[in-house]
Write a protein that holds these residues in place. Structure first.
Motif, PDB file in Angstrom:
ATOM      1  N   LEU A 163       0.643  -1.124   0.046  1.00  0.00           N
ATOM      2  CA  LEU A 163      -0.043  -0.054  -0.135  1.00  0.00           C
ATOM      3  C   LEU A 163       0.824   1.228  -0.020  1.00  0.00           C
ATOM      4  O   LEU A 163       0.706   2.251   0.670  1.00  0.00           O
ATOM      5  CB  LEU A 163      -0.822   0.125   1.199  1.00  0.00           C
ATOM      6  N   LEU A 164       1.984   1.187  -0.659  1.00  0.00           N
ATOM      7  CA  LEU A 164       2.924   2.382  -0.890  1.00  0.00           C
ATOM      8  C   LEU A 164       2.085   3.551  -1.442  1.00  0.00           C
ATOM      9  O   LEU A 164       1.119   3.105  -2.296  1.00  0.00           O
ATOM     10  CB  LEU A 164       4.107   2.134  -1.645  1.00  0.00           C
ATOM     11  N   ALA A 165       2.198   4.893  -1.030  1.00  0.00           N
ATOM     12  CA  ALA A 165       1.639   6.102  -1.650  1.00  0.00           C
ATOM     13  C   ALA A 165       2.252   7.172  -2.035  1.00  0.00           C
ATOM     14  O   ALA A 165       2.137   8.104  -1.672  1.00  0.00           O
ATOM     15  CB  ALA A 165       0.516   6.157  -0.619  1.00  0.00           C
ATOM     16  N   GLY A 166       3.532   6.942  -2.616  1.00  0.00           N
ATOM     17  CA  GLY A 166       4.483   7.899  -2.836  1.00  0.00           C
ATOM     18  C   GLY A 166       4.680   8.370  -4.212  1.00  0.00           C
ATOM     19  O   GLY A 166       5.389   9.399  -4.340  1.00  0.00           O
ATOM     20  N   GLU A 167       4.204   7.687  -5.080  1.00  0.00           N
ATOM     21  CA  GLU A 167       4.523   7.952  -6.561  1.00  0.00           C
ATOM     22  C   GLU A 167       3.882   9.587  -6.843  1.00  0.00           C
ATOM     23  O   GLU A 167       4.611  10.265  -7.749  1.00  0.00           O
ATOM     24  CB  GLU A 167       3.923   7.120  -7.593  1.00  0.00           C
ATOM     25  N   ASP A 168       2.619   9.847  -6.288  1.00  0.00           N
ATOM     26  CA  ASP A 168       2.192  11.232  -6.646  1.00  0.00           C
ATOM     27  C   ASP A 168       3.124  12.337  -6.070  1.00  0.00           C
ATOM     28  O   ASP A 168       3.292  13.484  -6.610  1.00  0.00           O
ATOM     29  CB  ASP A 168       0.760  11.338  -6.043  1.00  0.00           C
ATOM     30  N   GLU A 169       3.327  12.113  -4.645  1.00  0.00           N
ATOM     31  CA  GLU A 169       4.232  13.055  -4.136  1.00  0.00           C
ATOM     32  C   GLU A 169       5.498  13.208  -4.671  1.00  0.00           C
ATOM     33  O   GLU A 169       5.775  14.457  -4.810  1.00  0.00           O
ATOM     34  CB  GLU A 169       4.389  12.629  -2.513  1.00  0.00           C
ATOM     35  N   ASP A 170       6.189  12.149  -5.174  1.00  0.00           N
ATOM     36  CA  ASP A 170       7.624  12.361  -5.850  1.00  0.00           C
ATOM     37  C   ASP A 170       7.226  13.010  -7.053  1.00  0.00           C
ATOM     38  O   ASP A 170       8.016  14.060  -7.522  1.00  0.00           O
ATOM     39  CB  ASP A 170       7.877  10.753  -6.120  1.00  0.00           C
ATOM     40  N   MET A 171       6.418  13.007  -7.712  1.00  0.00           N
ATOM     41  CA  MET A 171       6.084  13.392  -9.163  1.00  0.00           C
ATOM     42  C   MET A 171       5.822  15.008  -8.674  1.00  0.00           C
ATOM     43  O   MET A 171       6.285  16.017  -9.400  1.00  0.00           O
ATOM     44  CB  MET A 171       4.706  13.090  -9.942  1.00  0.00           C
ATOM     45  N   TYR A 172       5.071  15.206  -7.959  1.00  0.00           N
ATOM     46  CA  TYR A 172       4.853  16.694  -7.325  1.00  0.00           C
ATOM     47  C   TYR A 172       5.817  17.585  -7.118  1.00  0.00           C
ATOM     48  O   TYR A 172       6.205  18.571  -7.789  1.00  0.00           O
ATOM     49  CB  TYR A 172       3.499  16.700  -6.210  1.00  0.00           C
ATOM     50  N   HIS A 173       6.904  16.888  -6.356  1.00  0.00           N
ATOM     51  CA  HIS A 173       8.131  17.509  -6.066  1.00  0.00           C
ATOM     52  C   HIS A 173       9.036  17.675  -7.174  1.00  0.00           C
ATOM     53  O   HIS A 173       9.763  18.798  -7.367  1.00  0.00           O
ATOM     54  CB  HIS A 173       8.974  16.690  -4.892  1.00  0.00           C
ATOM     55  N   ARG A 174       8.998  16.752  -8.100  1.00  0.00           N
ATOM     56  CA  ARG A 174       9.876  16.934  -9.360  1.00  0.00           C
ATOM     57  C   ARG A 174       9.358  17.859 -10.140  1.00  0.00           C
ATOM     58  O   ARG A 174      10.058  18.772 -10.792  1.00  0.00           O
ATOM     59  CB  ARG A 174       9.908  15.334 -10.039  1.00  0.00           C
ATOM     60  N   LEU A 175       7.988  18.082 -10.262  1.00  0.00           N
ATOM     61  CA  LEU A 175       7.589  19.228 -11.309  1.00  0.00           C
ATOM     62  C   LEU A 175       7.718  20.643 -10.458  1.00  0.00           C
ATOM     63  O   LEU A 175       8.206  21.456 -11.248  1.00  0.00           O
ATOM     64  CB  LEU A 175       6.050  18.938 -11.060  1.00  0.00           C
ATOM     65  N   LEU A 176       7.785  20.600  -9.429  1.00  0.00           N
ATOM     66  CA  LEU A 176       8.227  22.031  -8.375  1.00  0.00           C
ATOM     67  C   LEU A 176       9.727  22.135  -8.545  1.00  0.00           C
ATOM     68  O   LEU A 176       9.883  23.308  -9.152  1.00  0.00           O
ATOM     69  CB  LEU A 176       7.710  21.939  -6.888  1.00  0.00           C
ATOM     70  N   ASP A 177      10.524  21.051  -8.440  1.00  0.00           N
ATOM     71  CA  ASP A 177      12.084  21.463  -8.575  1.00  0.00           C
ATOM     72  C   ASP A 177      12.300  21.892  -9.847  1.00  0.00           C
ATOM     73  O   ASP A 177      13.434  22.299 -10.327  1.00  0.00           O
ATOM     74  CB  ASP A 177      12.529  20.069  -8.382  1.00  0.00           C
ATOM     75  N   ALA A 178      11.563  21.356 -11.103  1.00  0.00           N
ATOM     76  CA  ALA A 178      11.811  21.616 -12.510  1.00  0.00           C
ATOM     77  C   ALA A 178      11.228  23.227 -12.873  1.00  0.00           C
ATOM     78  O   ALA A 178      11.316  23.649 -13.793  1.00  0.00           O
ATOM     79  CB  ALA A 178      11.214  20.870 -13.351  1.00  0.00           C
ATOM     80  N   GLY A 179      10.614  23.928 -11.823  1.00  0.00           N
ATOM     81  CA  GLY A 179      10.114  25.109 -12.009  1.00  0.00           C
ATOM     82  C   GLY A 179       8.852  25.223 -12.564  1.00  0.00           C
ATOM     83  O   GLY A 179       8.384  26.189 -13.334  1.00  0.00           O
ATOM     84  N   ALA A 180       8.149  24.005 -12.521  1.00  0.00           N
ATOM     85  CA  ALA A 180       6.732  24.194 -13.182  1.00  0.00           C
ATOM     86  C   ALA A 180       5.706  24.855 -12.471  1.00  0.00           C
ATOM     87  O   ALA A 180       5.992  25.005 -11.229  1.00  0.00           O
ATOM     88  CB  ALA A 180       6.040  22.664 -13.240  1.00  0.00           C
ATOM     89  N   ARG A 181       4.924  25.504 -13.190  1.00  0.00           N
ATOM     90  CA  ARG A 181       3.645  26.157 -12.418  1.00  0.00           C
ATOM     91  C   ARG A 181       2.416  25.540 -12.412  1.00  0.00           C
ATOM     92  O   ARG A 181       2.096  25.047 -13.257  1.00  0.00           O
ATOM     93  CB  ARG A 181       3.684  27.454 -12.964  1.00  0.00           C
ATOM     94  N   GLY A 182       1.958  25.274 -11.144  1.00  0.00           N
ATOM     95  CA  GLY A 182       0.648  24.532 -11.037  1.00  0.00           C
ATOM     96  C   GLY A 182      -0.400  25.265 -10.410  1.00  0.00           C
ATOM     97  O   GLY A 182       0.008  26.087  -9.418  1.00  0.00           O
ATOM     98  N   LEU A 183      -1.474  25.053 -10.609  1.00  0.00           N
ATOM     99  CA  LEU A 183      -2.673  25.772 -10.008  1.00  0.00           C
ATOM    100  C   LEU A 183      -3.575  24.671  -9.315  1.00  0.00           C
ATOM    101  O   LEU A 183      -3.934  23.612  -9.991  1.00  0.00           O
ATOM    102  CB  LEU A 183      -3.377  26.703 -10.651  1.00  0.00           C
TER     103      LEU A 183
END
Length: 311
Positions: free
Chosen positions: A190-210
């Motif tokens: 029941l691991l639940a980390g792929e979304d959080e990992d993707m989220y941080h990679r997006l922010l680290d890349a300078g992506a803008r999200g709303l």
């Protein structure tokens, strides 16, 4: 704009039908082309028959894809690689989109200069909500409500981009890469980390999200998830997931024996409050169970740090 909707699915052909119904019922605005890909992740039920029986309804814009590697991350990645639209939307097989979902997504990318968007998950209860269910831990069952205002993802948003109601520009996905398959949920963990990992990679890349309060999906909550056992197990495995991510993305906090020091404090306070609730009259069952779950978060992190082999 071309939007690819990817639906990973596993043995839920009846709920999948309702998801497809909602995608058909939603209004597609002028200038947006939508294609839907259902990724069958080793289902043993009538998933393939269900998808094939609906293809005429979608006028050639519904595809079936089989992904043998078990796990939601594997299924999402297979769908991303098999499609080519400008935008990639992710919807789960136990969800239904709001009739205005397409229009809101299209307007965001046309007007807001964004790289990714997300929105609320409103619950469709399969059983009455238990009195002990802590609103603080609503994410355990996929109940997400970030408020009624548009908020930029990042430090000002109290959460992450959840992958069951998300649209990401394909150009940005090419920059940050696919979902982590070592952090995703499978039929055995029941691991639940792929979304959080993707989220941080997006922010680290300078992506803008709303976060968009009107980008709404309705999420079915089955009775079997409305149990304390499910909450305890989920929080434990979230802790394991956090420990895995911590190995390459340590938090900027103080550590004690490889574990963030604040987790010890939260676990200790949670245990004390749990004992207090256990020996006395329970006036606030929600607060009481929330205290206990803080311990399971800590236990999962400790186990993930020292005993679980991540692969």
């Amino acid at each position: 704009m071309k939007l690819d909707i990817i639906i990973p699915t596993f043995n839920r052909h009846e709920m999948l039908n309702r998801t497809l119904d909602s995608l058909l019922a939603a209004r597609v605005p002028q200038g947006l082309s939508v294609r839907v890909t259902v990724v069958d992740n080793n289902s043993k039920d009538r998933t393939r028959d269900t998808v094939e029986s609906r293809m005429l309804d979608f006028g050639g814009r519904l595809d079936y894809l089989f992904e043998p590697s078990q796990g939601r991350s594997h299924a999402l990645n297979a769908g991303i690689k098999a499609t080519g639209g400008d935008l990639v939307g992710m919807i789960d097989d136990d969800e239904e989109i709001d009739p205005g979902w397409y229009a809101r997504a299209a307007s965001a990318f046309a007007e807001e200069q964004v790289d990714f968007i997300g929105g609320p998950y409103l619950p469709k209860w399969g059983a009455p909500r238990p009195a002990w269910l802590p609103r603080k831990y609503a994410g355990v069952i996929g109940w997400v409500d970030g408020g009624d205002r548009v908020v930029a993802y990042g430090e000002g948003y109290p959460g992450i981009l959840m992958g069951g109601n998300a649209v990401i520009a394909r150009a940005m996905l090419k920059r940050v890469g696919l979902y982590s398959t070592s952090l995703g949920r499978t039929d055995k963990r029941l691991l639940a980390g792929e979304d959080e990992d993707m989220y941080h990679r997006l922010l680290d890349a300078g992506a803008r999200g709303l976060y968009l309060p009107d980008l709404i999906i309705y999420h079915y909550i089955p009775p079997e998830r409305l149990t304390k056992h499910y909450f305890r197990r989920w929080c434990f495995w979230r802790g394991v997931s956090s420990a895995a991510m911590d190995t390459w993305r340590p938090a900027s906090v103080a550590y004690l024996a490889g574990v963030p020091r604040y987790l010890y404090g939260e676990a200790a306070r949670g245990l004390l409050r749990t004992v207090k609730f256990a020996v006395g009259p329970v006036k606030d069952p929600e607060s009481g169970f929330s205290s206990e779950l803080a311990f399971w978060d800590f236990a999962g992190f400790f186990y993930g740090k020292y005993f679980y082999r991540h692969g």
